[in-house]
Design an enzyme around this catalytic site. Structure first.
Site, PDB file in Angstrom:
ATOM      1  N   GLU A 135       0.816  -1.210   0.000  1.00  0.00           N
ATOM      2  CA  GLU A 135       0.000   0.000   0.000  1.00  0.00           C
ATOM      3  C   GLU A 135       0.852   1.264   0.000  1.00  0.00           C
ATOM      4  O   GLU A 135       0.505   2.247  -0.671  1.00  0.00           O
ATOM      5  CB  GLU A 135      -0.931  -0.013   1.211  1.00  0.00           C
ATOM      6  CG  GLU A 135      -2.048  -1.049   1.079  1.00  0.00           C
ATOM      7  CD  GLU A 135      -2.894  -1.188   2.321  1.00  0.00           C
ATOM      8  OE1 GLU A 135      -3.895  -1.918   2.247  1.00  0.00           O
ATOM      9  OE2 GLU A 135      -2.550  -0.570   3.357  1.00  0.00           O
ATOM     10  N   HIS A 168     -10.061  -0.084   0.196  1.00  0.00           N
ATOM     11  CA  HIS A 168     -10.433  -0.836   1.396  1.00  0.00           C
ATOM     12  C   HIS A 168     -11.948  -1.026   1.525  1.00  0.00           C
ATOM     13  O   HIS A 168     -12.399  -1.727   2.450  1.00  0.00           O
ATOM     14  CB  HIS A 168      -9.901  -0.132   2.657  1.00  0.00           C
ATOM     15  CG  HIS A 168      -8.434  -0.275   2.849  1.00  0.00           C
ATOM     16  ND1 HIS A 168      -7.519   0.484   2.161  1.00  0.00           N
ATOM     17  CD2 HIS A 168      -7.698  -1.103   3.642  1.00  0.00           C
ATOM     18  CE1 HIS A 168      -6.288   0.146   2.529  1.00  0.00           C
ATOM     19  NE2 HIS A 168      -6.372  -0.820   3.421  1.00  0.00           N
TER      20      HIS A 168
END
Length: 241
Positions: A135, A168
């Protein structure tokens, strides 16, 4: 943005969407359903990280040529400071969500991930190490880095953090993800080392994993013992009065 960065984004996207065929494949192998998400994530995230690291080899070799890059000592210091900054940003954002926006604390995304980890404990490596590394490379080095060449810090940080939150699938807590993303972006800009936000991100996720997965049952026992102690104390005080 150079071609290798585009390939990094493509690799990350394919890794995310590989969950659909991956789950179908593992179901055919008669693997328990509750273990499938953790097993496939372990495979896909590890494979994706290896490919992305290979794509980043030129940057890794030339990392010492980056202008304004902090020293190792400064990097260590900012990695530690960054952990506290992220916790503070999360807490502040959660308070704003709760008291100003009426959003209840707690994340369905986190709860789902915890369930995956309980069913397949090795998934903790994805949560606490592999995932944060991916990420930070994707959302800070590539996405934020590309935006920062065109816009100021705030626009670049907010846009990249919103994308970070969207991946997410936790739109309820956009403010929390944005606050975290801004801190990670600041650490990257401050030190010119992607390793610094990586370390801070890993530390945060590792702490959450330990509390919610490894120590969850023990913490629940402690809470029950505390409640029993409070009840006993109340009875004793009531008897004395």
């Amino acid at each position: 943005m150079n071609k290798r960065y585009w390939w990094i984004l493509i690799t990350y996207t394919l890794m995310q969407f590989s969950a659909v065929p991956g789950v179908l494949l593992l179901r055919e192998l008669d693997i328990p359903l509750e273990r499938i998400p953790g097993i496939w994530s372990m495979f896909s995230f590890t494979t994706g990280l290896l490919i992305i690291v290979l794509l980043l080899l030129p940057e890794i070799r030339n990392r010492h040529d980056v202008e304004g890059r902090s020293s190792r000592g400064e990097a260590v210091r900012w990695s530690i400071i960054g952990v506290f900054f992220v916790f503070a940003a999360q807490y502040a954002a959660a308070l704003i969500e709760m008291f100003l926006l009426g959003i209840e604390p707690g994340s369905e995304n986190t709860e789902t991930i915890v369930e995956f980890a309980k069913a397949f404990p090795a998934f903790i490596l994805v949560i606490s190490v592999i995932g944060p590394i991916l990420e930070e490379i994707v959302f800070r080095l590539v996405v934020f880095g590309a935006l920062y060449k065109r816009f100021n810090f705030w626009i670049s940080g907010i846009l990249s953090s919103l994308i970070f939150a969207a991946v997410h699938m936790d739109f309820t807590h956009l403010l929390v993800y944005t606050a975290m993303g801004l801190v990670f972006a600041y650490l990257y800009v401050k030190t010119k080392r992607i390793l610094v936000p990586i370390i801070a991100h890993v530390a945060i996720n590792l702490f959450v994993s330990i509390v919610n997965v490894l120590l969850a049952d023990q913490i629940e026992d402690w809470m029950e013992q505390l409640e029993q102690l409070e009840q006993q104390t109340s009875l004793i005080i009531g008897g004395l009065l």
